[in-house]
Design an enzyme around this catalytic site. Sequence first.
Site, PDB file in Angstrom:
ATOM      1  N   CYS A   8       0.862  -1.179   0.000  1.00  0.00           N
ATOM      2  CA  CYS A   8       0.000   0.000   0.000  1.00  0.00           C
ATOM      3  C   CYS A   8       0.901   1.233   0.000  1.00  0.00           C
ATOM      4  O   CYS A   8       2.105   1.115  -0.244  1.00  0.00           O
ATOM      5  CB  CYS A   8      -0.989  -0.019   1.170  1.00  0.00           C
ATOM      6  N   ARG A  14      -3.447  -0.681   5.329  1.00  0.00           N
ATOM      7  CA  ARG A  14      -3.998  -1.774   4.522  1.00  0.00           C
ATOM      8  C   ARG A  14      -3.057  -2.954   4.357  1.00  0.00           C
ATOM      9  O   ARG A  14      -3.452  -4.104   4.584  1.00  0.00           O
ATOM     10  CB  ARG A  14      -4.410  -1.250   3.143  1.00  0.00           C
ATOM     11  N   ASP A 124      -8.457   3.546   1.375  1.00  0.00           N
ATOM     12  CA  ASP A 124      -7.453   3.757   2.418  1.00  0.00           C
ATOM     13  C   ASP A 124      -8.117   4.249   3.698  1.00  0.00           C
ATOM     14  O   ASP A 124      -8.641   5.365   3.740  1.00  0.00           O
ATOM     15  CB  ASP A 124      -6.418   4.770   1.937  1.00  0.00           C
TER      16      ASP A 124
END
Length: 149
Positions: A8, A14, A124
Site C-alpha cells: 500500500c 492496509r 485507504d
Amino acid sequence: MQNILFVCLGNICRSPMAEFIMRDLLQQQGLSARVQVDSAGTSGWHDGEDMHGGTAEILDEMHINSSGFRSSKVKASDFEHFDFLVAMDHDNLRQLEALFGVHPDKMFVITDLVPELGYHGVPDPWYTHDFNETRTLLQAACQQLLHKL
C-alpha cells in the site's frame, strides 16, 4: 516456498492488515511453512514505525497477533524475492509497475480477486477511517488469494 508481498502507500494500514490476515489464514490451513507473507509501502513515509492503531485494533479484535511489525518501503530486490506483489489499489499498482514493469500474473490489485464485491481497490482507512470496511474486503480477498495459491 511461495512469497507474497502486500503493498500500500505507507505500509501502516492496509498492507499490514492484509499481511496478518493472510498469515492467520495460512496458519489455519497448515500452510505457514509453504508460504511466506510480508508487506511494504511505496512511499517510505512511515519506515520503521508500527502499524496504525486502527489496523492494530482490528487485528486484536480478530485475535491475530501483530507484534513485531515495522513499516518498510518496497525495495528493488522485492521483485525477484516475491512471487506475488499484491497492491491495495491501482495507484500502488502503477507505482510498482513504474519500478518493475507490467507483470499482471505477478502484480495485481487485491480486489481483482473478488470482483463481485464491486471495489476497484481497497479504500485507504487513513482517509476513510473505516477500518471495518478494510477488514471485510481483505478477509474476502485473502481467502481468494489462498485459493489461487
